[in-house]
Scaffold this active site. Sequence first.
Site, mmCIF file in Angstrom:
data_model
loop_
_atom_site.group_PDB
_atom_site.id
_atom_site.type_symbol
_atom_site.label_atom_id
_atom_site.label_comp_id
_atom_site.label_asym_id
_atom_site.label_seq_id
_atom_site.Cartn_x
_atom_site.Cartn_y
_atom_site.Cartn_z
ATOM 1 N N ARG A 1 5.066 3.980 -4.060
ATOM 2 C CA ARG A 1 4.979 5.205 -3.822
ATOM 3 C C ARG A 1 4.929 5.918 -5.375
ATOM 4 O O ARG A 1 5.492 5.102 -6.172
ATOM 5 C CB ARG A 1 6.414 5.721 -2.861
ATOM 6 N N LYS B 1 13.103 4.521 -1.471
ATOM 7 C CA LYS B 1 13.958 5.589 -0.413
ATOM 8 C C LYS B 1 15.264 5.032 -0.227
ATOM 9 O O LYS B 1 15.511 4.088 0.137
ATOM 10 C CB LYS B 1 13.146 6.145 0.458
ATOM 11 N N HIS C 1 8.785 -0.651 4.979
ATOM 12 C CA HIS C 1 9.603 -0.238 5.824
ATOM 13 C C HIS C 1 10.469 -0.672 6.803
ATOM 14 O O HIS C 1 10.635 -1.896 6.693
ATOM 15 C CB HIS C 1 8.200 0.044 7.017
ATOM 16 N N TYR D 1 -1.170 2.087 11.271
ATOM 17 C CA TYR D 1 -2.368 1.213 11.027
ATOM 18 C C TYR D 1 -2.772 0.218 11.936
ATOM 19 O O TYR D 1 -3.734 -0.712 11.826
ATOM 20 C CB TYR D 1 -1.749 0.220 9.661
ATOM 21 N N ARG E 1 -1.674 4.072 -1.011
ATOM 22 C CA ARG E 1 -0.448 3.305 -0.287
ATOM 23 C C ARG E 1 -1.017 2.715 1.203
ATOM 24 O O ARG E 1 -0.970 1.494 1.619
ATOM 25 C CB ARG E 1 0.735 3.950 -0.098
ATOM 26 N N HIS F 1 -0.608 8.904 -1.804
ATOM 27 C CA HIS F 1 -0.354 8.216 -0.742
ATOM 28 C C HIS F 1 -1.501 7.405 0.281
ATOM 29 O O HIS F 1 -1.406 6.446 0.950
ATOM 30 C CB HIS F 1 0.418 8.894 0.135
#
Length: 406
Positions: free
Chosen positions: A258, A282, A376, A385, A353, A350
């Site tokens: 990111r 994050k 994730h 995806y 990504r 993004h």
Amino acid sequence: MVKAATDGRYPVRVSGPLALSVHPFRLELMQRGFTPRSSQDHAYILADLSRWLEREGLGPGQLTAERVGEFVQARRDAGHRRWLTDRSLRLVLGFLRDAGAIPPQEHGSVGSPVEGVLEKYRSYLLRERRLGERTVRGRVDVARRFLTAQLVEDRLRLEKLSPESVAGFVLDTSKQYATGTMKGVTSSLRTLLRFLFVTAAVDRDLAGAVPSVAGWRLSRLPSSTDAVPFLLGSCDRTTKSGRRDFAILLLMVRLGLRAVEVSRLCLQDVDWRAGELVVRGKNGRVDRMPLPADVGTALADWLRHGRRPSAFREVFLRTVGPDAPMARQSVVMVPRCASLRAGIPVVAAHQLRHRAACQVLAGGGTLGEAAQLLRHHGEDSTAIYAKVDMAALAPVVRPWPTADER
């Protein structure tokens, strides 16, 4: 008063109560490392502010936060958008405040009920929820608008909150924003209402009263157009900025980083001997990822031949202006600027990504492997995806009936 502030190339004709501050402001920016052109562009904002104050019949001492908002709106109404960035405005106002030309920054009136609640809410989001600064700013902005709408004669009557007032705020706000933005507004509002409930500011949880915004998370395919060769080819690697942008793009393309993770990357996070990279993501998450050879080569090229000597530990620094790390928003602009140089439709950070995840699936990887690359917490976040994993979807697709079979 009319004054000319010029360095021989970019003259500025200034009138108004702040005319004498324009030239010192421009010189200070140049002393801080800004280029002459950039310094002059920021000086135009101060010159325009001075002219606006003159037209409105105001003095510098009357330049409150509300007046600044009126100035911003006046420039937008006049179509002057190019150089009125938040950064320009912060530089101008900071200079004027330091010089004592305008009042100190307002942090909300003393005892302001809205600001008091927001301060506690901001602390809750940072410490308890561990959200990033940018996310916190967005949620606090929504909270400020909502709480301000609940003021009655300058009093915040939270005990009067009702499902009707919550739904009414969402309905009014929906007239101003698109569906995607409204999803963020409603999510932020639910967080605020739960905070008010758990802190006993209200006696019931009104988060369920926030209407849902119509929109389906898996309704669209991720962009699969491979513009990466064009983006990388647009970087002039004989220049400092070209080396830096090339390394940033490779981090996004190969490792799915990111923009905020790129901006947080520090020198000590690169383990050259082990061939690993520490990624600070994050919610305080820290991961160790393998460092591909091409990414390592690009990083080494930037560090050896592009990065200026600096006391900062961040890998990516600004190449112009004062010595400082790249901000998240500056990293976001790297693929956008590369798209313009390459003459292709704009590719957002993004999207690169997304592309990294699609490449995993195209190479025979699983959703679990794609989730691991993207860091994730679960495969649910990576479910989007699955729609581009044609090989995995093929066995469950029923053949289209022929005419004989109908």
